[in-house]
Design an enzyme around this catalytic site. Structure first.
Site, PDB file in Angstrom:
ATOM      1  N   LYS A   1       0.862  -1.194   0.000  1.00  5.12           N
ATOM      2  CA  LYS A   1       0.000   0.000   0.000  1.00  5.12           C
ATOM      3  C   LYS A   1       0.890   1.232   0.000  1.00  5.12           C
ATOM      4  O   LYS A   1       2.073   1.189   0.364  1.00  5.12           O
ATOM      5  CB  LYS A   1      -0.945   0.014   1.204  1.00  5.12           C
TER       6      LYS A   1
ATOM      7  N   ASP B   1      -2.457  -0.793  10.803  1.00  3.87           N
ATOM      8  CA  ASP B   1      -2.651  -0.860   9.354  1.00  3.87           C
ATOM      9  C   ASP B   1      -3.322  -2.158   8.896  1.00  3.87           C
ATOM     10  O   ASP B   1      -3.707  -2.273   7.735  1.00  3.87           O
ATOM     11  CB  ASP B   1      -1.299  -0.753   8.617  1.00  3.87           C
TER      12      ASP B   1
END
Length: 285
Positions: free
Chosen positions: A13, A138
């Site tokens: 990401k 996350d």
């Protein structure tokens, strides 16, 4: 009968921006950040075991087996689901550790979703994301698999449709300590909150970037180099830096001009992660 193998991606990401609004009483920071996935990442392969053992067959230098997020994710899911089955797990590691592109968190999320599928637990995405949050801030965004505006410590997610450009991601050869960055007295901790709309109009920066480039000359040098070709930004607390391009050719062209001492890769931004695309295909079979 051959063992049933399940191979799934654990995508990278990028944090397209990261604002720090303040520090909470528990020591964590209130954030606003924008996550988008890349079509590049690690890969995990799972095989079920009947004896309840969780065994990761890939050694990660400096990370003891039982401390690895993959093993911790598998054991927590096993315990909370009261599941007697185990798993053999193999990791094809492509993402750098300490890179700010989500390697460990993504591996943990792929483990939760992969074993939920393999063990036929039928847990909901909400339940898996809640378990993921106990492993790292996350992890939920990878469990949910959609590009998102994140608030709180990163757990309050608003899914977004973003453009999907090509990114060149450069990997300075240094490990950045997230804890050190967040405890640095020079870190900006009072950025005013912004609305999603102004963000989509091109607002946003990374509050960690000034601290990281001051502490880590390798990151500073990578930003200077990449800035010659494109607006370069830090993802998360780094060390990786990135620039966006309208097509793959443009990104490849710049990648070829980077020195061998600065490894890089080119990948396309994705609003739905590769992991979720693969799981959707499996669900249809």
């Amino acid at each position: 009968m051959a063992k049933q193998l399940l191979t799934l991606p654990a995508p990278a990401k990028l944090n397209l921006m990261l604002h720090i609004l303040g520090r909470r009483a528990d020591g964590y920071h209130e954030l606003q950040t924008l996550f988008q996935f890349l079509d590049h990442g690690d890969e995990l392969t799972f095989a079920p075991r009947a004896d309840g053992q969780i065994h990761l067959h890939t050694d990660i230098p400096g990370v003891p087996h039982d401390s690895n997020l993959i093993v911790r994710a598998a054991r927590q899911l096993q315990q909370q689901a009261n599941c007697s089955r185990g798993a053999d797990i193999w990791l094809n590691k492509r993402l750098p550790m300490g890179g700010g592109i989500g390697g460990g968190s993504s591996d943990a999320a792929t483990t939760l979703l992969g074993l939920n599928h393999l063990w036929q637990l039928d847990w909901s995405e909400d339940r898996l994301a809640e378990l993921g949050l106990s492993l790292g801030a996350d992890v939920p965004v990878f469990v949910r698999g959609r590009a998102a505006f994140a608030e709180g410590i990163g757990e309050k997610l608003t899914p977004l449709e973003l453009s999907e450009p090509w990114f060149l991601v450069a990997i300075p050869q240094v490990l950045v300590s997230t804890a050190e960055v967040f405890s640095d007295p020079e870190l900006t901790r009072d950025t005013p909150p912004i609305k999603v709309r102004s963000l989509l109009e091109g607002g946003g920066h990374n509050d960690c970037q000034p601290v990281v480039q001051k502490r880590y000359p390798e990151v500073r040098n990578a930003l200077i180099l990449l800035n010659k070709f494109v607006q370069a930004r830090l993802t998360g607390t780094g060390a990786c830096v990135f620039g966006s391009f309208p097509n793959r050719d443009d990104a490849d062209k710049v990648a070829r001009q980077l020195p061998a001492t600065l490894p890089s890769f080119v990948a396309q931004g994705r609003n739905i992660s590769m992991l979720h695309r693969k799981l959707e295909i499996l669900a249809k079979k």
